[in-house]
Design a protein around this motif. Structure first.
Motif, PDB file in Angstrom:
ATOM      1  N   ALA A  25       0.820  -1.214   0.000  1.00 21.88           N
ATOM      2  CA  ALA A  25       0.000   0.000   0.000  1.00 21.88           C
ATOM      3  C   ALA A  25       0.853   1.263   0.000  1.00 21.88           C
ATOM      4  N   VAL A  26       2.108   1.166   0.403  1.00 18.03           N
ATOM      5  CA  VAL A  26       3.004   2.315   0.391  1.00 18.03           C
ATOM      6  C   VAL A  26       3.276   2.772  -1.046  1.00 18.03           C
ATOM      7  N   PHE A  27       3.229   1.834  -1.972  1.00 17.30           N
ATOM      8  CA  PHE A  27       3.518   2.151  -3.368  1.00 17.30           C
ATOM      9  C   PHE A  27       2.267   2.673  -4.074  1.00 17.30           C
ATOM     10  N   VAL A  28       1.948   3.915  -3.822  1.00 17.75           N
ATOM     11  CA  VAL A  28       0.809   4.556  -4.470  1.00 17.75           C
ATOM     12  C   VAL A  28       1.298   5.231  -5.753  1.00 17.75           C
ATOM     13  N   ALA A  29       0.412   5.869  -6.447  1.00 15.22           N
ATOM     14  CA  ALA A  29       0.754   6.509  -7.725  1.00 15.22           C
ATOM     15  C   ALA A  29       1.967   7.427  -7.575  1.00 15.22           C
ATOM     16  N   GLY A  30       2.941   7.211  -8.419  1.00 22.14           N
ATOM     17  CA  GLY A  30       4.113   8.082  -8.433  1.00 22.14           C
ATOM     18  C   GLY A  30       5.238   7.651  -7.510  1.00 22.14           C
TER      19      GLY A  30
END
Length: 75
Positions: A25-30
């Protein structure tokens, strides 16, 4: 029952899944692997795993006797 093997397997499975979900979940858009703040990401992951473990302990004996779940197993 907190001392059962099944309970600890359930607890570990839930904590590992929750930790993996929190880390992803840490890897969001951008956000990429190179730009993520790994200290913060691992702190979030550890906190999520700890909350999962505490939730499993709190639910001991509420659902099925040897499970870390709050619901009773349907047979």
């Amino acid at each position: 029952m907190l001392a059962s093997k099944t309970f600890f397997y359930d607890l570990a499975e839930r904590a590992i899944k929750t930790a993996a979900q929190a880390l992803l979940a840490v890897f969001v858009a951008g956000v990429t692997i190179m730009s993520v703040d790994w200290v913060d990401a691992l702190a979030i992951t550890g906190t999520a795993a700890l909350v999962s473990i505490l939730t499993s302990i709190a639910s001991a004996g509420v659902g099925s006797r040897d499970s870390a779940s709050l619901v009773t197993q349907v047979e």
